[in-house]
Design a protein around this motif. Sequence first.
Motif, PDB file in Angstrom:
ATOM      1  N   ALA B 113       5.928  25.811  -1.511  1.00 42.33           N
ATOM      2  CA  ALA B 113       6.437  25.929  -0.134  1.00 42.33           C
ATOM      3  C   ALA B 113       6.193  24.636   0.624  1.00 42.33           C
ATOM      4  CB  ALA B 113       5.743  27.091   0.576  1.00 42.33           C
ATOM      5  N   LEU B 114       7.168  24.210   1.424  1.00 41.90           N
ATOM      6  CA  LEU B 114       7.072  22.981   2.192  1.00 41.90           C
ATOM      7  C   LEU B 114       6.028  23.146   3.295  1.00 41.90           C
ATOM      8  CD1 LEU B 114       8.349  20.156   2.810  1.00 41.90           C
ATOM      9  CD2 LEU B 114       9.823  21.343   4.446  1.00 41.90           C
ATOM     10  N   SER B 115       5.203  22.092   3.483  1.00 40.98           N
ATOM     11  CA  SER B 115       4.249  22.097   4.596  1.00 40.98           C
ATOM     12  C   SER B 115       4.294  20.752   5.293  1.00 40.98           C
ATOM     13  CB  SER B 115       2.835  22.406   4.091  1.00 40.98           C
ATOM     14  OG  SER B 115       1.971  22.506   5.196  1.00 40.98           O
ATOM     15  N   GLN B 116       4.551  20.776   6.605  1.00 36.99           N
ATOM     16  CA  GLN B 116       4.737  19.537   7.364  1.00 36.99           C
ATOM     17  C   GLN B 116       3.667  19.393   8.432  1.00 36.99           C
ATOM     18  OE1 GLN B 116       8.770  20.943   8.205  1.00 36.99           O
ATOM     19  NE2 GLN B 116       9.433  18.828   7.785  1.00 36.99           N
ATOM     20  N   GLY B 117       2.442  19.679   8.036  1.00 33.31           N
ATOM     21  CA  GLY B 117       1.356  19.548   9.012  1.00 33.31           C
ATOM     22  C   GLY B 117       0.255  20.506   8.660  1.00 33.31           C
ATOM     23  N   MET B 118      -0.698  20.609   9.584  1.00 37.35           N
ATOM     24  CA  MET B 118      -1.828  21.488   9.292  1.00 37.35           C
ATOM     25  C   MET B 118      -2.307  22.125  10.582  1.00 37.35           C
ATOM     26  SD  MET B 118      -5.303  20.345   7.430  1.00 37.35           S
ATOM     27  CE  MET B 118      -6.818  21.220   7.712  1.00 37.35           C
ATOM     28  N   ILE B 119      -2.555  23.437  10.489  1.00 32.50           N
ATOM     29  CA  ILE B 119      -3.150  24.147  11.626  1.00 32.50           C
ATOM     30  C   ILE B 119      -4.662  24.089  11.428  1.00 32.50           C
ATOM     31  CG2 ILE B 119      -3.277  26.341  12.863  1.00 32.50           C
ATOM     32  CD1 ILE B 119      -0.510  27.008  11.751  1.00 32.50           C
TER      33      ILE B 119
END
Lengths: 350, 806
Positions: B113-119
């Motif tokens: 799955a694409l992830s464009q940052g971090m919480i």
Amino acid sequence: MTGEDFAGRLEAIERDFARALERLEREADLEALRVAYLGRKGSLAQLMSSLPELPAEQRPAAGKRANECKKTLLDLLSAKQDALQAGGQTADRSRFDATLPGRRDWIGSKHPVTLVLDEICAAFTAIGFDVVTGPEIENDFYNFEALNIPREHPARDMQDTLYISDSIVLRTHTSPLQIRTMETSPPPLAVIAPGKVYRRDADLTHTPMFHQIEGLLVDEEVSMADLRGTLTYFVRTIFSKKTRVRFRPSYFPFTEPSAEVDISCVICRGTGFCGADPCRVCKQTGWVEILGCGMVDPAVFEKVDYDPERWTGFAFGLGVERVAMLKYCIDDLRLFFENDVRFLNQFQAC
Amino acid sequence: MFLSINWLKEFTPYTGSLDELAHQLTMLGLEVEEVLNPFAHLEPFLVGHVLDCSPHQNADSLSCCQVDIGGETPVAVVCGAPNVAAGQKVAVAPVGSSLPGGMKIKKAKIRGALSQGMICSEKELELSEDHSGIMVLDPKCTPGTGLLQALNLDTVVLDIGITPNRADCLSILGLAREVAAAFDLPLHLPEFQLQEEGEACSSLIRIQIDAPELCPLYQARIIQGLSIRPSPAWMRYRLLSMGLRPINNVVDVSNYVMLELGQPLHAFDRSLLEGGVIRVGCAADGQKFTTLDNQERVLGSGDLLIQDGVKPVALAGVMGGANSEINAHSTDLLLESAVFDPGNTRRTGRSLGLSSESAYRFERGVDQPGSTFALDRAAGLIQSLAGGRICTGRAVSEPRPWTPRVVDFRPKRAQSLLALSTDAAASQKVLENIGCGVRPLHDKTLRVTPPSYRLDLEREVDLIEEIGRFHGFERIEAALPRIRKSPLDADAQVLGASLASHEFLNRTKTWAQGQGYAEAVNYSFCSRQELESLGLADEGIIPVHNPLSAEQDSMRPALAPGLLRNVRTNLDQGNQNLRFFEIARVFQHDPRSETTAREANRLGLLCHGRRNPSFWPWTDEAVSYLDLKGAIEHFFLSLGLEPARFSPGDAPQYCRSRIRMTLRGEDIGFLGRVQPGIAKDLYHARTPVWISEIDLDVLYRLSRGQSVVYRPWVKFPPVQRDITLICPPEVSYSQIQDVIAASNIPAQESISLQDVYQPDQSFECNLTLRITYRHHKKTLTDKEVDKQHFELGKKLLKALPVRFPA
């Protein structure tokens, strides 16, 4: 002998001399020729000694003629000498190299700390300050107590101290000389005290030994304006005439009021920038801290039995290495004590 | 001391620029050393709005979120936190940013799955230790705004250097007072609620002070039924901005109030206190006590302890005890607000090697009347954060109540010392602005009562400094003083003598520079071990009691160790042909001296390598004895002294050829060649190292007071005669000199050595001397000279085992 004989022999001498001169090639042989003809026992002198043999009326003319002959020979000799020297130069040119290194001796140097120390001392002695010196191993009393820094006072934290024993320290500043001077001399006085000082501190910007100059002036009606004037004079003598001086309130236990003195950065001329780059020396503030000073605290006067109501004074202390770093653009304090000759030799011209 | 601008503004409504504030503080003597952003590492982070949150198809513990971070379209973020949910406002580290720990956020595929940052969690943002889940923000935050703004963090903090006299400025309140006075602004003290109920505090605990001289005031409040929790975000963030780590709501409040008001506080878990009493008294010598950092400390009889009915519970003003510390289960506490003696607190801290924010403030002095306000303020704040009931009133013992000082101030005196034209009214305004009570006594004097927080204002001169500070030292005009010398009495000569000896040292430096030596400056310390290896470690060495390192454990008794180290440093760097001089003090123990030390000025000279600076047109020869000796003779002659007597003697062991120098019967130093083994092994020098040390104090004494008096020279011509002597090894040149000097030949004027020639395989040496004869009243005839010269030859043959050549 007649006058004619005499004249004939003079001519012969001139002729022989000219011929001999013609054949002569080396300048060194000139002297022998001169002696043979013109010396005390030379042919001309011998002929002259026969002058009394001439009839009295012919003698003056003969004498005159002899002097002319002597002059002719000397002229010829000198002309020949010039010619030989001129020729000699042409002949020697192949062997003489004016560009070979000279027999040059070692060039010594004074340490930059000495240079700056001398310059500062000279600036102050020029306006009437005396130079005093004192011990580097110092009593707690002179280094702290008499300077209004009692034991267990937080001001002791300002100076990490190297101890010899409980009551003997390596002086942490040149300020003990204030006390030592006032103890031995009545006011008014004006002194500076250069010397080595010690702190228990070693990192990029601190060495356990460095040099300070202390200044002290005591008289009637001394004010902060005098302090400011003296230090402005000093800064402009050591740096440039355009250097600006800034006083900031600060704290030293032995002065009140106390101030730190900043000067306009000598590297970026107070602009904060060297070209487009931020100035690293003043961290872009345009100011560099150079010394601490203040009006002598009345508590110090009381320790040395000066009447604080009558006498006022100022004192200042400055770090010599700091000044040297600014003056010679030295960027590493540790260079001062490594004594690498590539560092020391750079001060040969000073 | 850190000063958060947001916090400052809670005390005084400063609206000017940061630069102006920093400048003004600096010019008041509160030097702004740096402007910091304690949360700079959070700059790139944004508020995100979780629009959608669904389980990851390939991983149970992960969620795939669509997060609005202010862009045109939401970004996809894969999140592993259990508490993430749609609708939350969260802290997002966008692609391209880095976490405080250094991890760089990149666009990535996580299990497909694409992830464009971090919480982020609070721990990842270094805002707390909480890593149980992501940080959930206030729902009112706007997506896309910076996290710094959304959290309202204190992003501008000044680091201010506080001088030891300004204890009052070790608090936000104190700094705010200065700002208010400088900018003529009002000052607001913090407002708080304090709801007391139930039993009187003083009925629950009794305060007993056994050492009133060390503790003028001790007071406490009791709070019951509270619950220990992490502090709320605003409190935690503020402490973080001031460089303190949040602990729990009670400890945090005591730290917060200390920073805010400058009064150190300590909270005890009351359930761990026994006997219903707090006693303040000195420890027994050798008593052991475990502080809350779990270190067992051995105390001395001067150390002040806080004790309950049976045991010590805190090291007064320095650190609490492990046995009574607040813990997660504490419900009742006793909150201490006291005043401890500055000097004693400092001594305890130093002797135990223990420093704390609390001790730092007590050492400098705290505001005794102000400590009550601080106690109430802290109790109110604890109640608001941790709940509980505050018992009625305080338990107090104040054996030495605060008495205000009264200082008489003469505006005229201020004017003349500062060279500022400030009148009495202007002075009065400055003093009132900084909180002093001012009452004009008569036209020349003001009676001033400094506030209780300004412990530094004790004397008139302290008030004068305040006038100067607020008027601005910058307004003082510069003027050169007149310099008068004290009358020319014996005392004044002391100063003059010092100048002369200082100039003598300078002159020596100039001479050495002229001789081609480079000046070295070495530390005055050296290592005992090095001294031992040089044979210099006799009983007169002065050890440094607390050296920085073993290399610096002794005061140098000689200049040689430093100069020899300079040889090694330079040779190791490939610098050859070394010529150093150093002028400095050497140190010797002397029980008769007031400083237990004798300090003497020495000149050290060292040469190594080639005699001359270049090969051609010089010859390539190593420096030798005669080079250094020649330099020294040159020095003495240049001072108007005769050359010293050089004779083999008791020079330092590390030298092979040991030559002592005496001048007019006084020992003035030595000259020698460093033992080749020592030179090579310790200092890496493979060719001769020649060294000399000369006592400059003795030399100064011998050379001073010499004045030059012109003498007419003899006008009759000199006659010179040479004499050659064949000398066996036991005959030295100085013996020949002595015989000639003692010969009493009337017209013998001087001698000079023309040649020294040692034929191959001979122990004998041919010395050729040129003797000059001259009579002061007539021209000598050849006959007269021959007679005297013959006479001289006879005397030499008679006095020494020498002969003439065949």
